[in-house]
Design an enzyme around this catalytic site. Structure first.
Site, short mmCIF file in Angstrom:
data_model
loop_
_atom_site.label_atom_id
_atom_site.label_comp_id
_atom_site.label_asym_id
_atom_site.label_seq_id
_atom_site.Cartn_x
_atom_site.Cartn_y
_atom_site.Cartn_z
N ASN A 140 10.03 -5.22 7.01
CA ASN A 140 9.92 -3.83 6.59
C ASN A 140 10.14 -3.63 5.10
O ASN A 140 9.73 -2.62 4.54
CB ASN A 140 10.88 -2.97 7.41
CG ASN A 140 10.36 -2.76 8.82
OD1 ASN A 140 9.45 -1.98 9.03
ND2 ASN A 140 10.91 -3.49 9.77
N THR A 142 6.78 7.28 21.23
CA THR A 142 7.24 6.17 20.37
C THR A 142 6.20 5.24 19.79
O THR A 142 6.56 4.33 19.09
CB THR A 142 8.28 5.28 21.10
OG1 THR A 142 7.64 4.53 22.11
CG2 THR A 142 9.39 6.10 21.72
N THR A 147 2.36 -4.30 1.70
CA THR A 147 1.45 -5.32 1.20
C THR A 147 0.69 -5.96 2.33
O THR A 147 -0.20 -6.74 2.08
CB THR A 147 2.23 -6.41 0.45
OG1 THR A 147 3.20 -7.00 1.33
CG2 THR A 147 2.94 -5.85 -0.75
#
Length: 471
Positions: free
Chosen positions: A466, A241, A471
């Site tokens: 998200n 994960t 950016t």
């Protein structure tokens, strides 16, 4: 639900001018649950960052500023961990079909070396080097080779990367900084903390732990284990994960180390979820250099059982730090399923509850909506559309119980008893849901197996983070 959707729409509209202005200025807006742009740690998260530690003998680490992301000019984004002597090493990798270049490189290296002779791991943040073709694999190879030059040992370095998928690394910038990273190596707490910071992306705090332990055959020897991990989003198990590095100075055989790691990962990093997404880069690696001395630990011995237990507990605590830093999260939630006919069924049910958006948003809203928990339980073992419910004997509605377990030691709040709803004390439920930590307990009344997952809530901030990640 319609009203919530409208609220989300208006919040989105209000944010747009702010987002557009921030992009024009070349920066992202400040976020309530994100790390401050100056790199400081939010006050609420400082309690999870150690101020000292006891680190394994013979390992040194560093964190170096490269500027992998063009916008980063102040935060370390290249971590290096090196052992003074070659290690036995093992790793568990993502099962995502689109495996990143560093995953492919590191897996192949460990297979060739038969988990022996590994001395370093080099990790960059800011770019995942995933879905980058042959060029990406060449970049991962170059990173390892540059680190090998510093140690003087060929084929002794594994590679990890984390960040945006689908972009090539600024490989020349990274390679130019590897000698500096090696020159900055040290074994102090500050060195380990710098490395933990260097692997962060959207994390709001560095995740670092250390502890000491003993083994039955060498009661007079103090062994040490330390680990760092990163992850705040794209977290769901189907291996490990996220990125994690664990090091110990205990002497472990090359056969025992992989099995101990797999056992630990299944009960730690494979038992957490934030958003249900399994990354292309997930890797957890374990290094053992034997620098503390003592009898070598082999499978089938009391020493192995003791080490595996220490490693599993350690990995679980390390993995839980990831959940506590879930993107936009305000709650740490333990989902425990007990009285199951099988461990597999318990794990699938706990996993389904832990990743349910409806459960997670209800927790954020402090809504004791146990129906969503029951709903997730009910469909958790249905693997195909149209599968008859009679094919799922592991769940019997008339035997199922659901409760909230407060973390302050007070009595559980029963929501469902033997399939019958309880009259819920809404005031008591509100008190429990105000807590940062809480537990959801589901008793199936079918057996004695159980499983535990750790998750967090979903807030508006998760979408903000998200929606603006690149950016």
């Amino acid at each position: 639900m319609a009203m919530a959707g409208c609220n989300g729409f208006f919040l989105h509209q209000l944010r747009q001018p702010r987002l557009q202005l921030a992009r024009q200025l070349g920066r992202t807006p400040s976020r309530a649950y994100s790390a401050p742009s100056n790199g400081s740690i939010p006050a609420a998260k400082k309690k999870y960052v150690p101020t000292k530690g006891t680190y394994p003998l013979g390992f040194r680490t560093s964190g170096t500023i490269v500027g992998v992301k063009p916008s980063n000019t102040t935060k370390p984004d290249l971590a290096l961990l090196t052992s003074d002597a070659p290690c036995v090493a093992a790793a568990v990798f993502t099962k995502n079909k689109f495996q990143a270049a560093p995953v492919t490189f590191s897996r192949n290296l460990l297979e060739r070396r038969k988990n022996q002779g590994i001395q370093s791991v080099i990790i960059n943040s800011g770019c995942a080097n995933a879905v980058t073709g042959k060029g990406g694999l060449e970049d991962a190879t170059k990173m390892a080779q540059e680190a090998d030059k510093c140690t003087g040992q060929n084929e002794s370095t594994i590679v990890m990367s984390t960040g945006v998928i689908g972009q090539r690394l600024p490989i020349d910038k990274i390679l130019n900084k590897v000698p500096s990273a090696h020159g900055a190596l040290g074994g102090s707490h500050d060195h380990w903390l710098a490395a933990a910071k260097a692997i962060c992306t959207t994390d709001t705090f560095p995740k670092l732990m250390s502890r000491t332990f003993a083994l039955p055959s060498s009661p007079g020897v103090e062994y040490r284990i330390a680990g760092m991990t990163k992850g705040a989003g794209m977290i769901h198990p189907n291996m490990a994960t996220l990125l994690g590095v664990i090091a110990t100075d205990a002497p472990i055989t090359s056969a025992a180390l992989p099995s101990a790691l797999k056992h630990a990962v299944d009960r730690s990093f494979n038992s957490i979820t934030i958003d249900g997404d399994t990354s292309t880069n997930d890797t957890v690696a374990l290094f053992a250099n034997g620098a503390a001395g003592g009898k070598e630990v082999a499978e089938g011995t009391p020493d192995y059982d003791a080490f595996r237990a220490v490693l599993t507990d350690f990995a679980a605590e390390l993995a839980q730090l990831v959940v506590r830093d879930g993107e936009g999260a305000t709650k740490f939630v333990t989902v425990r399923v007990t009285e199951s006919a099988s461990e597999e069924a318990a794990r699938r049910i706990a996993s389904t509850i832990a990743r349910s958006p409806l459960v997670k948003t209800a927790l954020y809203g402090k809504d004791a909506n146990w129906g969503r928990i029951l709903c997730a339980t009910g469909y958790s073992l249905i693997s195909e559309p149209g599968q008859p419910i009679n094919d799922v004997p592991e769940i019997a509605p008339e035997k199922t119980n659901v409760s909230f377990i407060p973390t302050d030691g007070t009595a559980e709040l029963k929501l469902l008893v033997n399939g019958e709803p309880e009259k819920v004390d809404e005031a008591r439920a509100a008190e429990i849901l105000e807590l940062e930590d809480l537990e959801i307990l589901v008793r199936l009344g079918q057996g004695d197996k159980q499983a535990t997952y750790w998750t967090c809530d979903y807030s508006h901030e998760y979408i903000t983070i998200n929606g603006d990640y690149r950016t």
